[in-house]
Structure formats: C-alpha cells, structure tokens
Write a protein that holds these residues in place. Sequence first.
Motif, mmCIF file in Angstrom:
data_model
loop_
_atom_site.group_PDB
_atom_site.id
_atom_site.type_symbol
_atom_site.label_atom_id
_atom_site.label_comp_id
_atom_site.label_asym_id
_atom_site.label_seq_id
_atom_site.Cartn_x
_atom_site.Cartn_y
_atom_site.Cartn_z
ATOM 1 N N ALA A 50 7.615 28.146 -34.584
ATOM 2 C CA ALA A 50 7.826 29.522 -35.105
ATOM 3 C C ALA A 50 9.023 30.136 -35.835
ATOM 4 O O ALA A 50 8.852 30.789 -36.445
ATOM 5 C CB ALA A 50 7.652 30.379 -33.566
ATOM 6 N N LEU A 51 10.134 29.507 -35.339
ATOM 7 C CA LEU A 51 11.438 29.663 -36.261
ATOM 8 C C LEU A 51 11.350 29.453 -37.668
ATOM 9 O O LEU A 51 11.567 30.272 -38.584
ATOM 10 C CB LEU A 51 12.505 29.050 -35.400
ATOM 11 C CG LEU A 51 13.814 29.528 -36.355
ATOM 12 C CD1 LEU A 51 14.137 30.786 -36.490
ATOM 13 C CD2 LEU A 51 15.107 28.446 -35.680
ATOM 14 N N ARG A 86 9.463 29.579 -28.846
ATOM 15 C CA ARG A 86 9.185 30.801 -28.897
ATOM 16 C C ARG A 86 7.698 30.875 -28.015
ATOM 17 O O ARG A 86 6.841 31.790 -28.310
ATOM 18 C CB ARG A 86 9.136 31.674 -30.015
ATOM 19 C CG ARG A 86 10.106 31.705 -30.784
ATOM 20 C CD ARG A 86 10.066 32.742 -32.152
ATOM 21 N NE ARG A 86 11.624 32.597 -32.788
ATOM 22 C CZ ARG A 86 11.901 33.361 -33.721
ATOM 23 N NH1 ARG A 86 11.116 34.290 -34.229
ATOM 24 N NH2 ARG A 86 13.217 33.158 -34.282
ATOM 25 N N GLU A 133 8.437 32.850 -44.156
ATOM 26 C CA GLU A 133 7.928 34.172 -44.526
ATOM 27 C C GLU A 133 9.116 35.028 -44.770
ATOM 28 O O GLU A 133 8.731 35.751 -46.075
ATOM 29 C CB GLU A 133 7.286 34.704 -43.354
ATOM 30 C CG GLU A 133 6.191 34.332 -42.647
ATOM 31 C CD GLU A 133 5.742 34.921 -41.240
ATOM 32 O OE1 GLU A 133 6.493 35.690 -40.807
ATOM 33 O OE2 GLU A 133 4.580 34.492 -40.725
ATOM 34 N N LYS A 134 10.342 34.777 -44.541
ATOM 35 C CA LYS A 134 11.205 35.483 -44.915
ATOM 36 C C LYS A 134 11.711 35.203 -46.496
ATOM 37 O O LYS A 134 11.989 35.774 -47.393
ATOM 38 C CB LYS A 134 12.591 35.307 -44.254
ATOM 39 C CG LYS A 134 13.842 36.036 -44.627
ATOM 40 C CD LYS A 134 15.115 35.810 -43.685
ATOM 41 C CE LYS A 134 16.229 36.525 -44.041
ATOM 42 N NZ LYS A 134 17.235 36.357 -43.291
ATOM 43 N N ARG A 188 9.075 38.424 -27.494
ATOM 44 C CA ARG A 188 8.531 38.968 -28.943
ATOM 45 C C ARG A 188 9.987 39.123 -29.415
ATOM 46 O O ARG A 188 10.038 39.607 -30.665
ATOM 47 C CB ARG A 188 8.058 40.258 -28.702
ATOM 48 C CG ARG A 188 6.612 40.348 -28.145
ATOM 49 C CD ARG A 188 5.900 41.839 -27.900
ATOM 50 N NE ARG A 188 4.525 41.684 -27.156
ATOM 51 C CZ ARG A 188 4.075 42.429 -26.987
ATOM 52 N NH1 ARG A 188 4.549 43.701 -27.038
ATOM 53 N NH2 ARG A 188 2.692 42.344 -26.468
ATOM 54 N N LYS A 227 8.510 29.039 -39.459
ATOM 55 C CA LYS A 227 7.502 29.889 -40.001
ATOM 56 C C LYS A 227 8.188 31.159 -40.419
ATOM 57 O O LYS A 227 8.057 31.669 -41.494
ATOM 58 C CB LYS A 227 6.255 30.130 -39.137
ATOM 59 C CG LYS A 227 5.556 28.844 -38.965
ATOM 60 C CD LYS A 227 4.310 28.917 -38.103
ATOM 61 C CE LYS A 227 3.556 27.719 -37.831
ATOM 62 N NZ LYS A 227 2.349 27.920 -36.790
ATOM 63 N N GLU A 228 9.045 31.657 -39.569
ATOM 64 C CA GLU A 228 9.683 33.036 -39.707
ATOM 65 C C GLU A 228 10.639 32.957 -40.743
ATOM 66 O O GLU A 228 10.659 33.763 -41.717
ATOM 67 C CB GLU A 228 10.515 33.356 -38.627
ATOM 68 C CG GLU A 228 11.132 34.570 -38.480
ATOM 69 C CD GLU A 228 12.154 35.193 -37.631
ATOM 70 O OE1 GLU A 228 11.814 35.946 -36.662
ATOM 71 O OE2 GLU A 228 12.981 34.228 -37.305
#
Length: 201
Positions: free
Chosen positions: A187-188, A67, A194-195, A115, A190-191
């Motif tokens: 990034a992926l 990202r 968080e989910k 984004r 970490k996403e």
Amino acid sequence: MMKQWKLKEIVLMSIFGVVFAVIYLLFYFFGQGLRNFLTPFGLAPFGYEVIFGIWFIVSIIAAYVIRKPGAAFWSELIAGTVQVLIGSPAGPRLIISAAIQGLGAEVVFAATRYRNFSLYVLVLAGMSAAVFSYAWGWFQSGLAALTPGLIAATFAVRVLSGALLAGLLGKYISDQLAQTGVLRGYALGKELQEKREKEAS
C-alpha cells in the motif's frame, strides 16, 4: 481479521516482526546499561522510559506499509514472541506486553477505519501504544510503587518516546524503504508511485 490479506503481506509483516524482535532485544540490553548509568543520579526509572518508544515501532511500520486491519497488533505480537524464543530475559510475559502494545497502536488505526495513515495518526498510534503499555506496567512492573511525581514524569517521557521513536521514526524508516522501491507491491509503495505519476503528469 486477516481474510483480506495477501500472502506477501503476511510474509512481510512476519519479516518485520522477526527483524524488530532482534532490535528490541538489543535495546533491552541498551536500556539496562542506560538504567545503570542513570542510577547514581537518582534517575534509574527513566533508563528504559526514554527509549520505550522503540518497542512500539514495528506496529507503526507494519500498519503504515501494509494498511490492513490487524497489522499493528500482529506484527507486535510476532516480535514479542520471537524475542521470547531467542532468549529475552523478560520471559514469556513479554508476549502479553507485546500484545497490549500492539493493541494500543491498533485502536488508533481502527478509529480511522484504516483510511488515515498521516504523520499525525502515526504519532497518535505511538502515543496510544505507550499509554496501553504504561497501564499494563502499572500492574506488571510495579510502576504503582513510584511516587506521584515519578509516575507523572515517567508516563510523560514514555508517551513522548512513543510519539518520536515509534510514530515519527517509524514513518521515516518506512518512507525511506519505500523510496528504494522494495515496497512497490504494498500500500505505501503504491501510494508513493501514484504520487510520482501525478507529479510527472
């Protein structure tokens, strides 16, 4: 373009490029066999088109995982360059093709200002790479010599292949990798973390 990149992101993108260079080369020979199989049926022009989307997949995966601006373009360029170095029959012009394909995917991510990495955007990126590659092939591969009907058909098949084999499959592969935890520093990953934390709270 890469000032904001971390070293590990550059390394991962490079690994993606090398791995998919080998995969791309294997699919080149697979496509040749498919083309030969379809020739007696008068469908030779579709031999590569049905699998063309696979040659855009690294740009989708790299962009979706990392990202950062340039991920789609540079990963595709690396893959194309490595293919030439390991002996692709397509020769050095493949590097230009790879750059154009990567640019096709990159413009979609840039349009979202990096984004939005939803499935919809990934599919659009795969389709855009197909459109860019077809435009290049119009001059470089003699696509202009086809009949209008074949031009429309091969174009439609390539765009659909880009949507499915690059966009959809690229997201699936990336998500599966993220599930293993190997992408937790990106990034992926970490996403996804968080989910999971939100779901657990």
